[in-house]
Write a protein that holds these residues in place. Sequence first.
Motif, PDB file in Angstrom:
ATOM      1  N   VAL A  12      -6.328   6.182 -11.285  1.00 25.29           N
ATOM      2  CA  VAL A  12      -5.203   5.823 -10.439  1.00 25.29           C
ATOM      3  C   VAL A  12      -5.092   6.868  -9.341  1.00 25.29           C
ATOM      4  O   VAL A  12      -5.194   8.064  -9.588  1.00 25.29           O
ATOM      5  CB  VAL A  12      -3.895   5.765 -11.258  1.00 25.29           C
ATOM      6  N   ILE A  13      -4.908   6.383  -8.128  1.00 25.93           N
ATOM      7  CA  ILE A  13      -4.725   7.272  -6.984  1.00 25.93           C
ATOM      8  C   ILE A  13      -3.364   6.958  -6.383  1.00 25.93           C
ATOM      9  O   ILE A  13      -3.053   5.805  -6.110  1.00 25.93           O
ATOM     10  CB  ILE A  13      -5.824   7.062  -5.920  1.00 25.93           C
ATOM     11  N   PHE A  14      -2.589   7.981  -6.183  1.00 23.33           N
ATOM     12  CA  PHE A  14      -1.296   7.822  -5.524  1.00 23.33           C
ATOM     13  C   PHE A  14      -1.385   8.442  -4.141  1.00 23.33           C
ATOM     14  O   PHE A  14      -1.941   9.525  -3.981  1.00 23.33           O
ATOM     15  CB  PHE A  14      -0.188   8.536  -6.312  1.00 23.33           C
ATOM     16  N   PHE A  15      -0.873   7.746  -3.161  1.00 20.07           N
ATOM     17  CA  PHE A  15      -0.776   8.323  -1.829  1.00 20.07           C
ATOM     18  C   PHE A  15       0.447   7.760  -1.151  1.00 20.07           C
ATOM     19  O   PHE A  15       0.970   6.721  -1.535  1.00 20.07           O
ATOM     20  CB  PHE A  15      -2.057   8.128  -1.006  1.00 20.07           C
ATOM     21  N   ARG A  16       0.885   8.442  -0.138  1.00 19.24           N
ATOM     22  CA  ARG A  16       2.094   8.037   0.554  1.00 19.24           C
ATOM     23  C   ARG A  16       1.765   7.472   1.916  1.00 19.24           C
ATOM     24  O   ARG A  16       0.959   8.040   2.644  1.00 19.24           O
ATOM     25  CB  ARG A  16       3.027   9.234   0.725  1.00 19.24           C
ATOM     26  N   ILE A  17       2.437   6.370   2.194  1.00 20.90           N
ATOM     27  CA  ILE A  17       2.365   5.789   3.527  1.00 20.90           C
ATOM     28  C   ILE A  17       3.763   5.334   3.898  1.00 20.90           C
ATOM     29  O   ILE A  17       4.634   5.183   3.025  1.00 20.90           O
ATOM     30  CB  ILE A  17       1.373   4.592   3.598  1.00 20.90           C
ATOM     31  N   LYS A  18       3.963   5.123   5.136  1.00 23.99           N
ATOM     32  CA  LYS A  18       5.277   4.668   5.597  1.00 23.99           C
ATOM     33  C   LYS A  18       5.513   3.242   5.131  1.00 23.99           C
ATOM     34  O   LYS A  18       4.584   2.445   5.020  1.00 23.99           O
ATOM     35  CB  LYS A  18       5.369   4.758   7.115  1.00 23.99           C
ATOM     36  N   SER A  19       6.764   2.923   4.892  1.00 23.19           N
ATOM     37  CA  SER A  19       7.144   1.593   4.421  1.00 23.19           C
ATOM     38  C   SER A  19       6.659   0.511   5.373  1.00 23.19           C
ATOM     39  O   SER A  19       6.191  -0.555   4.948  1.00 23.19           O
ATOM     40  CB  SER A  19       8.656   1.483   4.270  1.00 23.19           C
ATOM     41  N   LYS A  20       6.750   0.761   6.644  1.00 22.80           N
ATOM     42  CA  LYS A  20       6.321  -0.206   7.664  1.00 22.80           C
ATOM     43  C   LYS A  20       4.826  -0.506   7.526  1.00 22.80           C
ATOM     44  O   LYS A  20       4.400  -1.656   7.594  1.00 22.80           O
ATOM     45  CB  LYS A  20       6.648   0.343   9.063  1.00 22.80           C
ATOM     46  N   ILE A  21       4.049   0.544   7.323  1.00 22.16           N
ATOM     47  CA  ILE A  21       2.600   0.367   7.175  1.00 22.16           C
ATOM     48  C   ILE A  21       2.296  -0.429   5.914  1.00 22.16           C
ATOM     49  O   ILE A  21       1.475  -1.359   5.926  1.00 22.16           O
ATOM     50  CB  ILE A  21       1.873   1.729   7.168  1.00 22.16           C
ATOM     51  N   LYS A  22       2.974  -0.092   4.815  1.00 19.95           N
ATOM     52  CA  LYS A  22       2.753  -0.829   3.571  1.00 19.95           C
ATOM     53  C   LYS A  22       3.116  -2.301   3.763  1.00 19.95           C
ATOM     54  O   LYS A  22       2.382  -3.188   3.310  1.00 19.95           O
ATOM     55  CB  LYS A  22       3.577  -0.237   2.436  1.00 19.95           C
ATOM     56  N   LYS A  23       4.214  -2.548   4.438  1.00 21.92           N
ATOM     57  CA  LYS A  23       4.639  -3.919   4.704  1.00 21.92           C
ATOM     58  C   LYS A  23       3.577  -4.651   5.528  1.00 21.92           C
ATOM     59  O   LYS A  23       3.233  -5.799   5.235  1.00 21.92           O
ATOM     60  CB  LYS A  23       5.981  -3.909   5.440  1.00 21.92           C
ATOM     61  N   ASP A  24       3.047  -3.979   6.542  1.00 20.64           N
ATOM     62  CA  ASP A  24       1.988  -4.571   7.367  1.00 20.64           C
ATOM     63  C   ASP A  24       0.741  -4.864   6.540  1.00 20.64           C
ATOM     64  O   ASP A  24       0.118  -5.923   6.684  1.00 20.64           O
ATOM     65  CB  ASP A  24       1.637  -3.655   8.542  1.00 20.64           C
ATOM     66  N   TRP A  25       0.365  -3.924   5.682  1.00 21.81           N
ATOM     67  CA  TRP A  25      -0.811  -4.120   4.833  1.00 21.81           C
ATOM     68  C   TRP A  25      -0.597  -5.283   3.878  1.00 21.81           C
ATOM     69  O   TRP A  25      -1.501  -6.080   3.644  1.00 21.81           O
ATOM     70  CB  TRP A  25      -1.136  -2.853   4.052  1.00 21.81           C
ATOM     71  N   LYS A  26       0.590  -5.371   3.302  1.00 21.07           N
ATOM     72  CA  LYS A  26       0.906  -6.469   2.385  1.00 21.07           C
ATOM     73  C   LYS A  26       0.826  -7.814   3.116  1.00 21.07           C
ATOM     74  O   LYS A  26       0.356  -8.808   2.565  1.00 21.07           O
ATOM     75  CB  LYS A  26       2.303  -6.296   1.779  1.00 21.07           C
ATOM     76  N   LYS A  27       1.277  -7.822   4.365  1.00 19.02           N
ATOM     77  CA  LYS A  27       1.204  -9.046   5.171  1.00 19.02           C
ATOM     78  C   LYS A  27      -0.254  -9.451   5.377  1.00 19.02           C
ATOM     79  O   LYS A  27      -0.607 -10.627   5.249  1.00 19.02           O
ATOM     80  CB  LYS A  27       1.895  -8.821   6.517  1.00 19.02           C
TER      81      LYS A  27
END
Length: 122
Positions: A12-27
């Motif tokens: 498992v790898i944990f990393f931090r990204i901005k919520s906006k980026i995660k939302k864009d990636w999920k889209k």
Amino acid sequence: MLEENFNIESAVIFFRIKSKIKKDWKKICNEKNISLTRLIIDSVENRLMDDERRKVLEFIEKQDNIFVKIETNVNQLAKVVNGQKFISESQLELFSKQLSEIASLKARQNKIFENIYALLSK
């Protein structure tokens, strides 16, 4: 778990990204019908995404169907010529040119498929 059934070690790898980026990636994932994990791994490893792989396989299937139709037409023409026991020289020349073109296109297609399969196997 699926991973335990195949004796695959996973981490498992944990990393931090901005919520906006995660939302864009999920889209992006929703549009491509892939998981976020696949998006990240395939991007990092420079591999074809699952949705791209599906598109390539659909392309291959369409190409195969096109050549099946061409082969059917060739067989139908051969049946007509065999029934008439005659084909004019100009028709024979045209038919020969078309067969040569089909053979050339098929060879090009096969080369493209070899390249595609090489990409898919990564």
